[in-house]
Design a protein around this motif. Sequence first.
Motif, PDB file in Angstrom:
ATOM      1  N   GLY A  78       3.266  -1.975  -8.007  1.00 36.36           N
ATOM      2  CA  GLY A  78       3.369  -2.865  -6.858  1.00 36.36           C
ATOM      3  C   GLY A  78       4.611  -3.730  -6.878  1.00 36.36           C
ATOM      4  N   ASP A  79       4.775  -4.479  -5.788  1.00 33.33           N
ATOM      5  CA  ASP A  79       5.919  -5.361  -5.595  1.00 33.33           C
ATOM      6  C   ASP A  79       5.471  -6.813  -5.670  1.00 33.33           C
ATOM      7  OD1 ASP A  79       7.885  -3.298  -4.981  1.00 33.33           O
ATOM      8  OD2 ASP A  79       6.735  -3.003  -3.136  1.00 33.33           O
ATOM      9  N   PRO A  80       6.377  -7.711  -6.068  1.00 33.09           N
ATOM     10  CA  PRO A  80       6.015  -9.132  -6.070  1.00 33.09           C
ATOM     11  C   PRO A  80       5.757  -9.635  -4.659  1.00 33.09           C
ATOM     12  CG  PRO A  80       8.371  -8.847  -6.483  1.00 33.09           C
ATOM     13  CD  PRO A  80       7.752  -7.486  -6.528  1.00 33.09           C
ATOM     14  N   TYR A  81       4.877 -10.613  -4.590  1.00 35.66           N
ATOM     15  CA  TYR A  81       4.618 -11.343  -3.349  1.00 35.66           C
ATOM     16  C   TYR A  81       4.136 -10.434  -2.219  1.00 35.66           C
ATOM     17  CZ  TYR A  81       7.675 -14.398  -6.069  1.00 35.66           C
ATOM     18  OH  TYR A  81       8.260 -15.128  -7.090  1.00 35.66           O
ATOM     19  N   THR A  82       3.235  -9.508  -2.549  1.00 31.09           N
ATOM     20  CA  THR A  82       2.701  -8.601  -1.533  1.00 31.09           C
ATOM     21  C   THR A  82       1.507  -9.239  -0.823  1.00 31.09           C
ATOM     22  OG1 THR A  82       3.414  -6.638  -2.735  1.00 31.09           O
ATOM     23  CG2 THR A  82       1.665  -6.343  -1.133  1.00 31.09           C
ATOM     24  N   MET A  83       1.501  -9.133   0.497  1.00 28.43           N
ATOM     25  CA  MET A  83       0.374  -9.639   1.280  1.00 28.43           C
ATOM     26  C   MET A  83       0.198  -8.767   2.516  1.00 28.43           C
ATOM     27  SD  MET A  83       1.872 -13.105   3.071  1.00 28.43           S
ATOM     28  CE  MET A  83       2.801 -13.021   4.601  1.00 28.43           C
ATOM     29  N   ARG A  84      -1.016  -8.797   3.067  1.00 24.18           N
ATOM     30  CA  ARG A  84      -1.343  -8.044   4.273  1.00 24.18           C
ATOM     31  C   ARG A  84      -1.946  -8.987   5.313  1.00 24.18           C
ATOM     32  NH1 ARG A  84      -2.073  -2.242   3.794  1.00 24.18           N
ATOM     33  NH2 ARG A  84      -1.560  -1.548   1.691  1.00 24.18           N
ATOM     34  N   THR A  85      -1.490  -8.795   6.539  1.00 19.04           N
ATOM     35  CA  THR A  85      -2.011  -9.564   7.668  1.00 19.04           C
ATOM     36  C   THR A  85      -2.189  -8.612   8.847  1.00 19.04           C
ATOM     37  OG1 THR A  85       0.245 -10.111   8.364  1.00 19.04           O
ATOM     38  CG2 THR A  85      -0.881 -11.711   6.946  1.00 19.04           C
ATOM     39  N   GLY A  86      -2.648  -9.153   9.959  1.00 24.03           N
ATOM     40  CA  GLY A  86      -2.730  -8.372  11.185  1.00 24.03           C
ATOM     41  C   GLY A  86      -3.676  -7.192  11.101  1.00 24.03           C
ATOM     42  N   PHE A  87      -4.802  -7.368  10.472  1.00 21.82           N
ATOM     43  CA  PHE A  87      -5.768  -6.273  10.383  1.00 21.82           C
ATOM     44  C   PHE A  87      -6.297  -5.945  11.783  1.00 21.82           C
ATOM     45  CE2 PHE A  87      -5.534  -7.730   6.085  1.00 21.82           C
ATOM     46  CZ  PHE A  87      -5.769  -6.607   5.313  1.00 21.82           C
TER      47      PHE A  87
ATOM     48  N   ILE B 287     -10.632   4.736   7.351  1.00 20.60           N
ATOM     49  CA  ILE B 287     -11.683   4.008   8.069  1.00 20.60           C
ATOM     50  C   ILE B 287     -11.240   3.550   9.450  1.00 20.60           C
ATOM     51  CG2 ILE B 287     -12.754   3.279   5.908  1.00 20.60           C
ATOM     52  CD1 ILE B 287     -11.538   0.504   6.329  1.00 20.60           C
ATOM     53  N   GLY B 288      -9.981   3.846   9.836  1.00 21.14           N
ATOM     54  CA  GLY B 288      -9.532   3.552  11.186  1.00 21.14           C
ATOM     55  C   GLY B 288      -8.971   2.165  11.395  1.00 21.14           C
ATOM     56  N   TRP B 289      -8.324   1.608  10.362  1.00 16.86           N
ATOM     57  CA  TRP B 289      -7.733   0.278  10.465  1.00 16.86           C
ATOM     58  C   TRP B 289      -6.255   0.334  10.092  1.00 16.86           C
ATOM     59  CZ3 TRP B 289     -10.096  -4.665  11.358  1.00 16.86           C
ATOM     60  CH2 TRP B 289     -11.473  -4.595  11.653  1.00 16.86           C
ATOM     61  N   THR B 290      -5.506  -0.652  10.561  1.00 20.27           N
ATOM     62  CA  THR B 290      -4.126  -0.843  10.137  1.00 20.27           C
ATOM     63  C   THR B 290      -3.928  -2.299   9.726  1.00 20.27           C
ATOM     64  OG1 THR B 290      -3.331  -1.403  12.361  1.00 20.27           O
ATOM     65  CG2 THR B 290      -3.256   0.927  11.709  1.00 20.27           C
ATOM     66  N   SER B 291      -2.835  -2.545   9.018  1.00 22.12           N
ATOM     67  CA  SER B 291      -2.435  -3.912   8.689  1.00 22.12           C
ATOM     68  C   SER B 291      -0.933  -3.933   8.504  1.00 22.12           C
ATOM     69  CB  SER B 291      -3.137  -4.405   7.420  1.00 22.12           C
ATOM     70  OG  SER B 291      -2.639  -3.718   6.276  1.00 22.12           O
ATOM     71  N   ALA B 292      -0.355  -5.120   8.562  1.00 23.85           N
ATOM     72  CA  ALA B 292       1.076  -5.308   8.317  1.00 23.85           C
ATOM     73  C   ALA B 292       1.257  -5.777   6.873  1.00 23.85           C
ATOM     74  CB  ALA B 292       1.650  -6.329   9.285  1.00 23.85           C
ATOM     75  N   VAL B 293       2.183  -5.138   6.155  1.00 18.79           N
ATOM     76  CA  VAL B 293       2.430  -5.448   4.750  1.00 18.79           C
ATOM     77  C   VAL B 293       3.781  -6.120   4.614  1.00 18.79           C
ATOM     78  CG1 VAL B 293       2.578  -4.532   2.409  1.00 18.79           C
ATOM     79  CG2 VAL B 293       1.106  -3.410   4.088  1.00 18.79           C
ATOM     80  N   GLN B 294       3.826  -7.204   3.850  1.00 22.65           N
ATOM     81  CA  GLN B 294       5.083  -7.874   3.516  1.00 22.65           C
ATOM     82  C   GLN B 294       5.135  -8.075   2.009  1.00 22.65           C
ATOM     83  OE1 GLN B 294       4.293 -11.128   6.511  1.00 22.65           O
ATOM     84  NE2 GLN B 294       6.493 -10.890   6.860  1.00 22.65           N
ATOM     85  N   HIS B 295       6.325  -7.987   1.453  1.00 23.48           N
ATOM     86  CA  HIS B 295       6.463  -8.171   0.013  1.00 23.48           C
ATOM     87  C   HIS B 295       7.905  -8.479  -0.337  1.00 23.48           C
ATOM     88  CE1 HIS B 295       8.284  -4.147  -0.196  1.00 23.48           C
ATOM     89  NE2 HIS B 295       7.292  -3.739   0.589  1.00 23.48           N
ATOM     90  N   GLY B 296       8.101  -8.910  -1.580  1.00 21.77           N
ATOM     91  CA  GLY B 296       9.428  -9.125  -2.118  1.00 21.77           C
ATOM     92  C   GLY B 296      10.080 -10.403  -1.630  1.00 21.77           C
ATOM     93  N   GLY B 297      11.376 -10.530  -1.938  1.00 18.84           N
ATOM     94  CA  GLY B 297      12.137 -11.705  -1.558  1.00 18.84           C
ATOM     95  C   GLY B 297      12.035 -12.816  -2.579  1.00 18.84           C
ATOM     96  N   ALA B 298      12.650 -13.925  -2.281  1.00 22.18           N
ATOM     97  CA  ALA B 298      12.621 -15.092  -3.162  1.00 22.18           C
ATOM     98  C   ALA B 298      11.263 -15.782  -3.082  1.00 22.18           C
ATOM     99  CB  ALA B 298      13.729 -16.062  -2.771  1.00 22.18           C
ATOM    100  N   ALA B 299      10.933 -16.497  -4.143  1.00 21.55           N
ATOM    101  CA  ALA B 299       9.630 -17.153  -4.198  1.00 21.55           C
ATOM    102  C   ALA B 299       9.442 -18.137  -3.048  1.00 21.55           C
ATOM    103  CB  ALA B 299       9.467 -17.860  -5.539  1.00 21.55           C
ATOM    104  N   GLY B 300      10.468 -18.919  -2.742  1.00 27.58           N
ATOM    105  CA  GLY B 300      10.346 -19.892  -1.663  1.00 27.58           C
ATOM    106  C   GLY B 300      10.100 -19.243  -0.322  1.00 27.58           C
ATOM    107  N   ASP B 301      10.794 -18.134  -0.078  1.00 25.98           N
ATOM    108  CA  ASP B 301      10.591 -17.416   1.181  1.00 25.98           C
ATOM    109  C   ASP B 301       9.180 -16.821   1.244  1.00 25.98           C
ATOM    110  OD1 ASP B 301      13.192 -17.990   1.907  1.00 25.98           O
ATOM    111  OD2 ASP B 301      13.987 -16.087   1.166  1.00 25.98           O
TER     112      ASP B 301
END
Length: 306
Positions: A164-173, A70-84
């Motif tokens: 999937g991976d723990p603590y996955t999120m997407r930003t910067g659409f 559909i012509g979009w991008t986003s930044a994906v982050q995942h993993g690491g310790a729960a606090g981070d």
Amino acid sequence: MRHLAYVGNGPYCYANSFAMLLGPRGPSTAVIEVTTGGPFGMQLVGGTQPFFDAYGWNPGIGCDRALAAIGWTSAVQHGGAAGDALARLRAAASRGPVWVGPLEMGYLHHQPEMTGPIGADHFVVVLDVDDVRVLVHDPHGYPYAEIPVGEFMVAWRAETVSYGDPYTMRTGFEKVADVTDVDAIRAAVPAAVDWLGMHEDADLPPGSLGNAAAAERVAELVEAGAGDGLREHLIYFAVRVGARRLSDTADCLLLAGYPEAAAVAATQARLVGSLQRPMVSGDLPAAAAALRALAPTYDQLRTALL
């Protein structure tokens, strides 16, 4: 019987969450769903858990494909310790809404009858985070739901979700190309043909089946009593989302100029939707018959798309 586009509720969590983030510049949830590739097939995972989606597919695979189509991008982050992870989420939410998932739905106790892990994935849009709660739009029907931070983090770890991976999120659409709905759907067709042909390398447990073999085996399991949670899985989730995504697939394929394939998808939608009443009422032979009628349609849909 003439096909009519469906509008209403249903478990469309990742597509609805994307739609909230993309806003008026994004396509409909139907186009998002179809471009993930999910509607093109059926799978029986581990020989016990059926899904009316492509063999070897999961939302983690489908979401990147949909955004590209559909012509979009986003930044994906995942993993690491729960606090981070919580710190990342808090910082991101301070700048704008955040697409989050998979979560283990069973830990989201604002949803009635959720008391512990059920192995069900879920996606939400996080609006705000403080020391006490995470504020979300939960597309399962709960806008502005407040989830205690500890409860949210356990759900977000997603230990009982099969992908999937723990603590996955997407930003910067970001919209990077102007793509019409027709072009997005047409761009997804080659992958749909591959999914229906089960050519993808499927990371599935032993005993998994796809398409016609999956439908035939589920018919046998239904006739045997639909035990071990199969009935509940079908009536509360799999049938509802399966029928809706196939209805949307019929609409999208017709829009993109594939009338024969659209007719097959509409037939699939009616067959999957027809499972709901007999599975609820206990008319298991009728449900099994619908599944057997569904079995040959996957090859028919692939042929119509070639």
